[in-house]
Motif scaffolding. Structure first.
Motif, PDB file in Angstrom:
ATOM      1  N   GLU A  21       0.840  -1.195   0.000  1.00 10.17           N
ATOM      2  CA  GLU A  21       0.000   0.000   0.000  1.00 10.17           C
ATOM      3  C   GLU A  21       0.877   1.246   0.000  1.00 10.17           C
ATOM      4  N   GLY A  22       1.030   1.865  -1.160  1.00 11.59           N
ATOM      5  CA  GLY A  22       1.806   3.089  -1.277  1.00 11.59           C
ATOM      6  C   GLY A  22       3.297   2.873  -1.464  1.00 11.59           C
ATOM      7  N   PHE A  23       3.723   1.637  -1.732  1.00 17.70           N
ATOM      8  CA  PHE A  23       5.161   1.420  -1.934  1.00 17.70           C
ATOM      9  C   PHE A  23       5.403   0.158  -2.766  1.00 17.70           C
ATOM     10  N   LYS A  24       6.588   0.115  -3.370  1.00 19.60           N
ATOM     11  CA  LYS A  24       7.044  -1.051  -4.111  1.00 19.60           C
ATOM     12  C   LYS A  24       8.450  -1.404  -3.637  1.00 19.60           C
ATOM     13  N   VAL A  25       8.726  -2.699  -3.563  1.00 19.28           N
ATOM     14  CA  VAL A  25      10.033  -3.164  -3.104  1.00 19.28           C
ATOM     15  C   VAL A  25      10.605  -4.104  -4.159  1.00 19.28           C
ATOM     16  N   PRO A  26      11.780  -3.797  -4.709  1.00 21.97           N
ATOM     17  CA  PRO A  26      12.391  -4.704  -5.696  1.00 21.97           C
ATOM     18  C   PRO A  26      12.862  -5.990  -5.030  1.00 21.97           C
ATOM     19  N   LEU A  27      12.850  -7.074  -5.810  1.00 23.53           N
ATOM     20  CA  LEU A  27      13.284  -8.375  -5.325  1.00 23.53           C
ATOM     21  C   LEU A  27      14.630  -8.753  -5.945  1.00 23.53           C
ATOM     22  N   THR A  28      15.467  -9.403  -5.127  1.00 22.15           N
ATOM     23  CA  THR A  28      16.718  -9.941  -5.663  1.00 22.15           C
ATOM     24  C   THR A  28      16.405 -11.221  -6.438  1.00 22.15           C
ATOM     25  N   GLU A  29      17.384 -11.738  -7.171  1.00 23.67           N
ATOM     26  CA  GLU A  29      17.168 -12.972  -7.927  1.00 23.67           C
ATOM     27  C   GLU A  29      16.833 -14.131  -6.997  1.00 23.67           C
ATOM     28  N   ASP A  30      17.513 -14.219  -5.855  1.00 21.72           N
ATOM     29  CA  ASP A  30      17.213 -15.281  -4.888  1.00 21.72           C
ATOM     30  C   ASP A  30      15.797 -15.156  -4.351  1.00 21.72           C
ATOM     31  N   GLU A  31      15.387 -13.918  -4.067  1.00 26.05           N
ATOM     32  CA  GLU A  31      14.035 -13.697  -3.543  1.00 26.05           C
ATOM     33  C   GLU A  31      12.977 -14.037  -4.586  1.00 26.05           C
ATOM     34  N   LYS A  32      13.257 -13.741  -5.839  1.00 27.63           N
ATOM     35  CA  LYS A  32      12.320 -14.104  -6.915  1.00 27.63           C
ATOM     36  C   LYS A  32      12.122 -15.612  -6.968  1.00 27.63           C
ATOM     37  N   GLU A  33      13.224 -16.341  -6.809  1.00 27.92           N
ATOM     38  CA  GLU A  33      13.151 -17.808  -6.847  1.00 27.92           C
ATOM     39  C   GLU A  33      12.334 -18.345  -5.675  1.00 27.92           C
ATOM     40  N   ILE A  34      12.563 -17.782  -4.490  1.00 28.21           N
ATOM     41  CA  ILE A  34      11.838 -18.222  -3.296  1.00 28.21           C
ATOM     42  C   ILE A  34      10.341 -17.968  -3.436  1.00 28.21           C
ATOM     43  N   LEU A  35       9.990 -16.814  -4.026  1.00 22.95           N
ATOM     44  CA  LEU A  35       8.588 -16.404  -4.089  1.00 22.95           C
ATOM     45  C   LEU A  35       7.883 -16.821  -5.386  1.00 22.95           C
ATOM     46  N   LEU A  36       8.564 -17.565  -6.251  1.00 17.91           N
ATOM     47  CA  LEU A  36       7.966 -17.979  -7.521  1.00 17.91           C
ATOM     48  C   LEU A  36       6.616 -18.675  -7.350  1.00 17.91           C
ATOM     49  N   PRO A  37       6.460 -19.594  -6.362  1.00 16.42           N
ATOM     50  CA  PRO A  37       5.139 -20.237  -6.190  1.00 16.42           C
ATOM     51  C   PRO A  37       4.040 -19.275  -5.742  1.00 16.42           C
ATOM     52  N   TYR A  38       4.420 -18.077  -5.297  1.00 14.26           N
ATOM     53  CA  TYR A  38       3.447 -17.115  -4.781  1.00 14.26           C
ATOM     54  C   TYR A  38       3.171 -15.987  -5.776  1.00 14.26           C
ATOM     55  N   PHE A  39       3.648 -16.142  -6.998  1.00 17.32           N
ATOM     56  CA  PHE A  39       3.449 -15.086  -7.998  1.00 17.32           C
ATOM     57  C   PHE A  39       1.959 -14.776  -8.154  1.00 17.32           C
ATOM     58  N   GLY A  40       1.611 -13.487  -8.056  1.00 22.48           N
ATOM     59  CA  GLY A  40       0.217 -13.057  -8.177  1.00 22.48           C
ATOM     60  C   GLY A  40      -0.585 -13.181  -6.901  1.00 22.48           C
ATOM     61  N   LYS A  41       0.035 -13.689  -5.846  1.00 22.54           N
ATOM     62  CA  LYS A  41      -0.668 -13.868  -4.567  1.00 22.54           C
ATOM     63  C   LYS A  41      -0.218 -12.820  -3.548  1.00 22.54           C
ATOM     64  N   THR A  42      -0.995 -12.725  -2.476  1.00 23.73           N
ATOM     65  CA  THR A  42      -0.655 -11.820  -1.374  1.00 23.73           C
ATOM     66  C   THR A  42       0.071 -12.587  -0.285  1.00 23.73           C
ATOM     67  N   ILE A  43       1.191 -12.047   0.170  1.00 22.85           N
ATOM     68  CA  ILE A  43       1.940 -12.622   1.277  1.00 22.85           C
ATOM     69  C   ILE A  43       2.141 -11.552   2.348  1.00 22.85           C
ATOM     70  N   THR A  44       2.738 -11.957   3.467  1.00 22.38           N
ATOM     71  CA  THR A  44       3.097 -11.012   4.524  1.00 22.38           C
ATOM     72  C   THR A  44       4.593 -10.738   4.441  1.00 22.38           C
ATOM     73  N   LEU A  45       4.936  -9.488   4.309  1.00 27.72           N
ATOM     74  CA  LEU A  45       6.335  -9.056   4.314  1.00 27.72           C
ATOM     75  C   LEU A  45       6.685  -8.575   5.717  1.00 27.72           C
ATOM     76  N   GLY A  46       7.774  -9.104   6.260  1.00 28.96           N
ATOM     77  CA  GLY A  46       8.250  -8.666   7.570  1.00 28.96           C
ATOM     78  C   GLY A  46       9.589  -7.966   7.447  1.00 28.96           C
ATOM     79  N   VAL A  47       9.720  -6.825   8.134  1.00 32.96           N
ATOM     80  CA  VAL A  47      10.983  -6.076   8.121  1.00 32.96           C
ATOM     81  C   VAL A  47      11.263  -5.572   9.534  1.00 32.96           C
ATOM     82  N   ARG A  48      12.423  -5.934  10.068  1.00 30.17           N
ATOM     83  CA  ARG A  48      12.781  -5.438  11.391  1.00 30.17           C
ATOM     84  C   ARG A  48      13.151  -3.954  11.307  1.00 30.17           C
ATOM     85  N   PRO A  49      12.789  -3.166  12.337  1.00 29.42           N
ATOM     86  CA  PRO A  49      13.118  -1.734  12.322  1.00 29.42           C
ATOM     87  C   PRO A  49      14.606  -1.458  12.103  1.00 29.42           C
TER      88      PRO A  49
END
Length: 357
Positions: A255-283
């Motif tokens: 919501e209001g932002f985009k985050v680029p993915l690394t090649e490794d992250e793209k591979e990990i998230l390939l089964p979730y393409f087009g789906k909604t997931i939860t992104l976690g980021v430590r402060p």
């Protein structure tokens, strides 16, 4: 000292309320295990079952390979340190520490040597003739630990031992417990709701929620690779930020932002393409200079760092960022940030999305 094994342990009370579900754990000789979780998660109940103060409803408990599931508490060769100290007010420090040995009718010379040795370890030699009322909270807790040390048990059990102390004393006593563990090379089970205690004391942490074990691992494993959203939110201070994002071909869309993915992250998230997931980021994994606009509503200076709280964009998701250095952002300021490390979780199950999973 001892090896401890909990095998498929359940605790079900007479009213059919289940407090602990299928608890499994192998505690190695000389290991310090911390059970951590919110109030009511079953951690103290588990400790009390190990101590023999609560019956085990189902499962087995082994000490050095011997089944002690039905063994009375007094015969388990374990010593427990409670949060309430449980000292006898009419006795001196010496008498409190010697009490259990006196009950066993041990030789007075042996008792004297054991008490003096424990007092030296804990820095209590000059306090031995005082009564508990003359001591600080930290000193009373050390007397309670000394009472356990003189027994030379196979396993030490700690039930929220620092919760009655102020912040300064908690830190000091925590360090004393860590030094005590290293000096005695003792097997210890330690219960706390304080994740700082868990991270600083444990060889391994058992994180619990609602009677279930959520993850077992080293402090770094739970911090750096949490098994699910619960562990990710409970371990770490300030808590991890969570965002709902959709997985695109090369980026995450929130919501209001985009985050680029690394090649490794793209591979990990390939089964979730087009789906909604939860992104976690430590402060602490957020830094200045990116393309994510944070609208500040509060700023906390912590010396080496600044904790900034705000919204992504004008009215987007809330976010906390622990930025390096001293900053004086005012409400309404916009800070551009980037995410240096990301955690991904399945939206439905809450489990971590990782390579090979």
């Amino acid at each position: 000292m001892a090896q401890l094994k909990l095998e498929h342990i359940d605790k079900i009370y007479d009213n059919n309320v289940q407090a602990v579900y299928d608890f499994n754990l192998d505690v190695k000789d000389g290991e310090l295990i911390v059970l951590v979780g919110p109030s009511g998660c079953g951690k103290s109940t588990t400790l009390r079952m190990v101590a023999g103060l609560e019956d085990i409803s189902r499962g087995k408990l082994f000490l050095d390979g011997r089944d002690i599931t039905q063994t009375p508490a007094k015969d388990r060769d374990m010593a427990m340190v409670f949060q309430s100290y449980a000292l006898y007010g009419h006795m001196t420090v010496y008498e409190n520490m010697a009490f259990s040995l006196t009950l066993r009718n041990e030789n007075p010379n042996v008792i004297h040597k054991k008490v003096l040795a424990a007092a030296e370890i804990l820095g209590l030699t000059s306090q031995l003739n005082k009564k508990p009322a003359q001591l600080s909270g930290g000193q009373r807790q050390r007397v309670a630990m000394g009472r356990s040390i003189v027994r030379n048990p196979k396993v030490f059990l700690f039930d929220e031992p620092l919760s009655n102390l102020d912040a300064k004393l908690r830190g000091a006593t925590r360090r004393e417990i860590l030094l005590l563990h290293k000096r005695l090379d003792a097997t210890m089970l330690y219960v706390t709701h304080d994740q700082t205690e868990a991270l600083t004391l444990a060889d391994r942490i058992v994180c619990m929620s609602m009677g279930h074990v959520q993850q077992v691992g080293t402090p770094l494993e739970l911090y750096d690779a949490p098994a699910n959203v619960f562990v990710a939110s409970f371990i770490g201070l300030p808590p991890m930020n969570f965002f709902d994002v959709s997985v695109g071909s090369g980026e995450l869309n929130g919501e209001g932002f985009k985050v680029p993915l690394t090649e490794d992250e793209k591979e990990i998230l390939l089964p979730y393409f087009g789906k909604t997931i939860t992104l976690g980021v430590r402060p602490e994994n957020i830094s200045e200079g990116g393309n994510i606009p944070v609208s500040v509503f509060s700023n906390e200076n912590l010396g080496m760092n600044t904790l900034v709280h705000g919204h992504i964009g004008e009215k987007g998701a809330r976010i906390s960022a622990k930025l390096k250095g001293w900053a004086n952002y005012k409400p309404g300021d916009t800070v551009p940030v980037k995410f240096d490390k990301k955690h991904f979780f399945d939206k439905e199950s809450g489990n971590a999305i990782r390579k090979g999973k």
